[in-house]
Design an enzyme around this catalytic site. Structure first.
Site, short mmCIF file in Angstrom:
data_model
loop_
_atom_site.label_atom_id
_atom_site.label_comp_id
_atom_site.label_asym_id
_atom_site.label_seq_id
_atom_site.Cartn_x
_atom_site.Cartn_y
_atom_site.Cartn_z
N ASP A 113 0.87 -1.18 0.00
CA ASP A 113 0.00 0.00 0.00
C ASP A 113 0.91 1.23 0.00
O ASP A 113 2.13 1.09 -0.05
CB ASP A 113 -0.96 -0.01 1.21
CG ASP A 113 -2.30 0.64 0.87
OD1 ASP A 113 -2.30 1.81 0.45
OD2 ASP A 113 -3.34 -0.03 1.03
N HIS B 35 -2.93 3.36 -4.52
CA HIS B 35 -2.34 2.86 -3.27
C HIS B 35 -0.94 2.29 -3.53
O HIS B 35 -0.60 1.21 -3.04
CB HIS B 35 -3.25 1.79 -2.64
CG HIS B 35 -4.46 2.37 -1.95
ND1 HIS B 35 -4.37 3.14 -0.81
CD2 HIS B 35 -5.78 2.28 -2.26
CE1 HIS B 35 -5.59 3.50 -0.43
NE2 HIS B 35 -6.47 3.01 -1.30
N ASP C 111 -8.74 -0.45 -6.01
CA ASP C 111 -9.60 0.53 -5.36
C ASP C 111 -8.97 1.92 -5.33
O ASP C 111 -7.76 2.06 -5.48
CB ASP C 111 -9.88 0.10 -3.91
CG ASP C 111 -8.60 -0.01 -3.09
OD1 ASP C 111 -7.67 -0.69 -3.57
OD2 ASP C 111 -8.51 0.59 -2.01
N GLU C 112 -9.80 2.90 -5.14
CA GLU C 112 -9.39 4.26 -4.83
C GLU C 112 -8.20 4.73 -5.66
O GLU C 112 -7.14 5.05 -5.13
CB GLU C 112 -9.06 4.37 -3.33
CG GLU C 112 -10.27 4.06 -2.47
CD GLU C 112 -9.99 4.12 -0.97
OE1 GLU C 112 -10.90 4.53 -0.23
OE2 GLU C 112 -8.88 3.75 -0.53
N TYR D 201 -16.18 -4.38 8.26
CA TYR D 201 -14.94 -3.61 8.44
C TYR D 201 -14.56 -3.63 9.92
O TYR D 201 -15.13 -2.90 10.73
CB TYR D 201 -15.11 -2.18 7.88
CG TYR D 201 -14.64 -2.15 6.45
CD1 TYR D 201 -15.07 -3.13 5.56
CD2 TYR D 201 -13.71 -1.22 6.00
CE1 TYR D 201 -14.60 -3.17 4.26
CE2 TYR D 201 -13.24 -1.25 4.70
CZ TYR D 201 -13.69 -2.23 3.84
OH TYR D 201 -13.22 -2.28 2.55
N ASP E 46 -12.01 -2.53 11.25
CA ASP E 46 -11.31 -1.34 11.75
C ASP E 46 -12.32 -0.33 12.31
O ASP E 46 -11.94 0.67 12.90
CB ASP E 46 -10.41 -0.70 10.68
CG ASP E 46 -11.16 -0.33 9.39
OD1 ASP E 46 -12.27 -0.88 9.13
OD2 ASP E 46 -10.62 0.50 8.63
N TRP F 49 -8.19 -3.33 8.37
CA TRP F 49 -7.25 -2.28 7.93
C TRP F 49 -6.57 -1.72 9.17
O TRP F 49 -7.21 -1.55 10.20
CB TRP F 49 -8.01 -1.19 7.19
CG TRP F 49 -8.74 -1.70 5.98
CD1 TRP F 49 -10.07 -1.99 5.90
CD2 TRP F 49 -8.17 -2.00 4.71
NE1 TRP F 49 -10.35 -2.45 4.63
CE2 TRP F 49 -9.21 -2.47 3.88
CE3 TRP F 49 -6.87 -1.92 4.18
CZ2 TRP F 49 -9.01 -2.86 2.56
CZ3 TRP F 49 -6.66 -2.30 2.87
CH2 TRP F 49 -7.73 -2.77 2.07
N THR F 50 -5.27 -1.39 9.03
CA THR F 50 -4.51 -1.15 10.27
C THR F 50 -3.92 0.25 10.40
O THR F 50 -2.93 0.43 11.09
CB THR F 50 -3.40 -2.21 10.41
OG1 THR F 50 -2.55 -2.12 9.25
CG2 THR F 50 -3.97 -3.60 10.53
C1 TNX Z 1 -10.72 1.95 2.23
S1 TNX Z 1 -11.46 -0.90 1.49
C2 TNX Z 1 -9.64 1.29 1.68
C3 TNX Z 1 -8.43 1.08 2.48
C4 TNX Z 1 -8.55 1.72 3.84
C5 TNX Z 1 -9.93 1.46 4.39
C6 TNX Z 1 -10.13 1.93 5.79
C7 TNX Z 1 -10.50 -0.47 0.37
C8 TNX Z 1 -10.54 -1.31 -0.80
N1 TNX Z 1 -9.73 0.64 0.49
O1 TNX Z 1 -7.31 1.57 1.80
O2 TNX Z 1 -7.57 1.19 4.68
O3 TNX Z 1 -10.89 2.08 3.55
O4 TNX Z 1 -11.36 1.50 6.32
#
Ligand code: TNX
Length: 620
Positions: A197, A271, A334-335, A427, A429, A477-478
């Protein structure tokens, strides 16, 4: 007026917490079918342990279990002992050679006064053994009892996953094994290892040594959340850690011995700051300085879809596929902000030349190109639901995390789906209660009950589409989890709820029985094995106000062997305070209110949140 208010949690008395009163015999996840019977099987030094397939992982697991837990009994090969297993009294046997059909991963466990028989094959035999181990009650060294009954069982879903992010914070090989151990106890079978990441690259890649030499080290980490005094605060301390390829192989084998497949995740195209810091050529502007992420959140620098990037990523994935034999390779997806691609002349040309719609089309081009590489090696790609944007890669599986919509869309298109929606308690976290006594977390809310209630099969899908929901996973997630103790706190007991979501038929699920009858014994067992966990609050009270003058309150500890302490003087309860032993009768004088504060303290000294209940006779 005298009001008698009786607060009894689920109308249970303390004795009902004993797992004898659970129709599922205390087993988590609740099996498909349980028939309890009278009597017990006694394990003694004379008990024969028989297996008809000694190389089965279950047989090896049993041998190690006996050794580790102080039994001198040896495991005997039933094929060479000269008698039929059925004729041996005082015997516990693992048999693969049974008549009749048992579904995939299923087993039958029959316990009578004379014999314990587990019928199953491969993982089924192993899961039968895990169930048996939950039923064994140690009497003294070398002696134990098992309650009689017949259990037939098989999982609801083929994919039962638990994820761990080791990028934001690194966890040792020993901890990963402990994590795998507890997954195996609860019949989970996929460990999703989030290895890369923005904030750290954690897997050794021989061809690109800078990925770990540079990419596994960040100069500092964000302290706390983003508001108040912690806004803009960093710890000024370098942070690092990665797994060598030998360590990875060791973990893969360890997991395989427990029928746990590892799904490795190599994040792309977003990421990816840690890799870009190591090899800026992966970015759209290699002339810029890059550093491994120090903040959480989403970064706008991402991989550039150049031939060089694809060559490097293909090389990386080749090493990853050599290390991880499982079919599924997770590529993140993702993202991925499109800022860098919008600015890049190369990307804009690529969009035009390849007749792509826009940057979403480019994301999809990226994912498809990676998919071709994985498919060519016989692997299947899985990614977060953003891989749907701009068109899904032809053979990919989808992990639906932004609610269920992505999963629903993918299943409608005929793709296999793992449901892991943050909104449905997947989730880990997220905080486990709304109390300000919870430790720092990313926010959100996922109580044990919320996690337990999740059903991964959306009613909006047709029966055929529903078959594409291959399973369910929870994610840890940490960003805000820096220690093993906190990881376990966030994991347990919610992972036990996940196990029932993933394994148990809907008809066997019952939150009241799960939380009040099964969980207490399991938490005591986990504590004895050295796991940390979140101690649930005292049962029978809550943060509320009750009006009246005379109260009878029955409080129950949610952990076997734990004590309830309470105060009525406004002070924080601790082990020097009143110890609850019998129903409390409290009379509140007219015009007054009494605050009952209570806490659980377990044998190892773990503490629950404090509950404050106001008993109000003020007449207001
Ligand atoms: C979203 S879930 C993310 C992670 C973060 C998380 C925190 C996902 C595919 N991407 O990068 O750690 O939220 O809850």
């Amino acid at each position: 007026m005298r009001a008698i208010i009786l607060v009894v949690f689920l109308a249970l008395t303390t004795s009902c917490l004993a797992q004898d009163n659970d129709p599922n015999m205390g087993i988590i996840p609740a099996p498909s079918s349980v028939k309890k019977a009278k009597g017990k099987f006694m394990i003694t030094p004379e008990t024969s342990f028989l297996v008809d397939a000694p190389t089965q992982k279950a047989a090896i697991f049993l041998t190690n279990y006996l050794k580790k837990n102080g039994y001198n009994n040896t495991v005997v090969n039933a094929n060479t002992m000269g008698r039929k297993p059925a004729d041996v009294k005082n015997a516990l046997m693992l048999l693969t050679n049974f008549k009749g059909n048992i579904p995939e991963e299923g087993y039958e466990l029959k316990i009578s006064g004379d014999q314990v028989v587990i019928n199953g094959k491969g993982p089924g035999l192993f899961y039968g053994l895990q169930t048996l181990l939950q039923l064994i009650k140690e009497e003294k060294r070398g002696y134990a009892s098992v309650p009689c009954g017949v259990i037939t069982d098989a999982p609801r879903f083929a994919y039962r996953g638990m994820h761990l992010d080791v990028s934001r914070h690194f966890f040792s090989v020993d901890f990963i094994k402990k994590y795998i151990d507890v997954m195996a106890m609860y019949k989970l079978n996929n460990f999703h290892w989030h290895l890369t990441d923005d904030q750290g690259w954690r897997i050794e890649i021989k061809k690109y040594p800078k990925l770990t030499k540079v990419g596994s080290i960040r100069a500092q980490s964000k302290v706390g959340g983003y508001s108040g005094n912690n806004d803009g605060l960093f710890d000024n301390t370098s942070y690092s850690g990665f797994y060598t390829q030998d360590e990875i192989r060791e973990v893969v084998n360890y997991a395989a011995e427990r029928y746990i497949n590892i799904v490795p995740e190599i994040e792309m195209p977003g990421h990816s700051m840690a890799a870009i810091a190591a090899y800026p050529i992966l970015s759209c502007d290699p002339s810029k300085p890059y550093k491994v992420g120090e903040n959480w959140g989403v970064y706008t620098d991402v991989y550039c879809p150049t031939d060089t990037t694809f060559r490097i990523l293909s090389d990386i994935l080749d090493e990853v596929m050599d290390l991880f034999p499982g079919k599924l390779i997770h590529i993140g997806g993702d993202e991925c902000p499109k800022d860098a691609w919008k600015k890049s002349a190369f990307c804009q040309r690529l969009i035009a030349d390849s007749a792509l719609r826009d940057e979403n089309g480019l994301q999809s081009y990226f994912i498809r190109r990676i998919e071709r590489h994985l498919n060519a090696s016989g692997r299947k790609m899985i990614g977060w639901d953003e891989i749907l944007e701009g068109g899904l890669a032809p053979n990919a599986d989808v992990m639906s995390w932004r609610g269920e919509e992505g999963g629903i869309a993918a299943a409608q298109l005929g793709h296999d789906v793992v449901m892991t929606p943050g909104s449905a308690g997947m989730y880990f976290d997220h905080a486990q209660s709304k109390s300000n006594q919870e430790p720092l977390s990313i926010g959100g809310f996922a109580s044990l009950a919320h996690t337990y209630a999740y059903d991964p099969v959306p009613a909006s899908l047709t029966p055929d589409q529903q078959k594409h929901i291959i399973g369910v996973q929870a994610n840890l997630w940490t960003e805000y989890i820096a220690t093993p103790a906190k990881a376990e706190y966030m994991l347990l007991p919610r992972m036990l709820a996940l196990a029932e979501v993933a394994w148990s038929p809907l008809s066997a699920k019952n939150f009241n029985e799960f939380s009040a009858r099964r969980i207490p014994g399991h938490l005591a067992m986990l504590e004895s094995k050295g796991y940390n966990y979140r101690v649930p609050e005292v049962m029978g009270t809550s943060d509320t106000t009750l009006k009246g003058s005379d109260f009878k309150l029955e409080l129950v500890a949610p952990v076997e062997g734990a004590k309830v302490y309470y105060t009525i003087d406004g002070y924080t309860p601790r082990e020097t305070d009143l110890w609850y032993t019998e129903p409390l009768r409290i009379t509140v004088p007219a015009g007054k209110a009494i605050e009952l504060q209570s806490i659980i303290i377990t044998p190892a000294g773990k503490r629950s949140n404090i509950t404050k209940m106001t008993l109000d006779n003020s007449g207001k």
